[in-house]
Write an enzyme that holds these catalytic residues in place. Sequence first.
Site: not given
Lengths: 296, 296
Positions: B162, B226, B255
């Site tokens: 991430d 995300k 996400k």
Amino acid sequence: MDMGRVDVDLLVEEITREVLGLLREGGAGLPGVDPLCLACQGQCIGKCSEKVRNIVEAGASRVGAGLGVSPVARELAQYIDHTLLRPEANRDQITQLCQEALQYGFAAVCINPTWVRLCAELLRGSPVKVCTVVGFPLGATLLEVKAYETRRSVRNGAEEIDMVINIGALKSRDYALVQDDIEAVVMASEEEGAICKVIVEAALLTDEEKIKACTLAKAAGAQYVKTSTGFGPGGATTHDVALMRQVVGREVGVKAAGGVRTLEDAKSMIAAGATRIGASASVKIMQEAASPFNHS
Amino acid sequence: MDMGRVDVDLLVEEITREVLGLLREGGAGLPGVDPLCLACQGQCIGKCSEKVRNIVEAGASRVGAGLGVSPVARELAQYIDHTLLRPEANRDQITQLCQEALQYGFAAVCINPTWVRLCAELLRGSPVKVCTVVGFPLGATLLEVKAYETRRSVRNGAEEIDMVINIGALKSRDYALVQDDIEAVVMASEEEGAICKVIVEAALLTDEEKIKACTLAKAAGAQYVKTSTGFGPGGATTHDVALMRQVVGREVGVKAAGGVRTLEDAKSMIAAGATRIGASASVKIMQEAASPFNHS
């Protein structure tokens, strides 16, 4: 290597016991006592009002960086890392930061690695240093990543590296990892020709953990210990600055960062033993310092 | 290279215009509409209550990870990255995180790079992935440092990366740098065999900037976009999730992370188009999901 570990572990335990003992006895050598003037090598602004008054009355002026700033403010400015670490800071704001640093004669600008090259260009030939941050602000990455970030940043023009310790390792009593992590960055900084400040993020630590972290930082050869990232649950306190000064002695600097927003804050930190201040509100602090009402 | 730049710049402008146009017209394809069930490939828990009821009534059980968890909760668990990114997290807490992930059958644990090796050991042989964070949480380091952090993390056992975009570059309209930065991490992830999620830190961005960031992430080949780091001024919102889903289409995951604390929060995010949830309160969410009162 194992021998080295054992020695450092013993050293940490010994100093922890000693400093915690001093704290319990009421803080001999702690804030507000004279040795602090020695600790800051006679440049102590917070306490030496006599000295400050002499400088002001002498009316001396300086050329170059800090032109037009009064000598007392100029001296204060040399304590300050003019800081902008918000992730959304843009090129114009970083440029302005550098211009302000030149105007007031701050010690350094403190910015994220992505801005090092720009700041190095803007500050070239001036006494204002480029300071950047490594493993910032969580300190929870791999030591080889911190060392690599250090090398790349210095090659881009950084002269000072503010690294965050591995706080989770400290909390897990994995002092070997805390030590290796600090050493990797101190060594990379030295090899590339930069100095290193070790951020302990004091607000997350017990006094014992602060002492351990500072001991390891000093043993690793760091030039400064630093209280806070400014992104944690709390910033610099005079208690922490004094405690850290007690641990590292006179040879290592203490940088108070996080929540230093006024001239009063800055003076308190210097009086407690800080030799560097990290602040975003540096211009406001300088404007306060320029007011004749704030010189005593 | 320059040709590539021009193309992406045009693409960004085009998609930005298109999606902002849709938003102004009242959000065709935005939250609460049917295509979202397709977007999550029929696994949509938030909306398909009929499907969920069928699973519950069938009373099917599964073996392996998530043993003892009801099928509906098990399905929800597969959306969740069980997250602990606080810098002061210690070894015991990270170990517990992994145990909970195994118990509930979460998609992944999401932890800082320093814990990847430990988590990879603890989760070996299970379907629970190790997810770590890169350039986190500020995104303001050098792209080569992010790429290096990615490679080292994957070699230590991370399967999902991430990464945080260079927010300051985006704010400075330096899209070439934003693009290079994402590409460097996506490429490093791919080469090492991991997937990459691109964190845009939506709370710091305008809608136009969110669209630009998601467009660049999709163009770079990221597997997910995300919403948030959890360290910014705000977490996931259904508005942002829907907007991001609109930009990236069905092929890229979304996400939702930051502030997802209840089953209701999680359902709202999934209904808005999220295909993964980042949460620290995952166990609490699972306990809510296990209650028969929360199944409709």
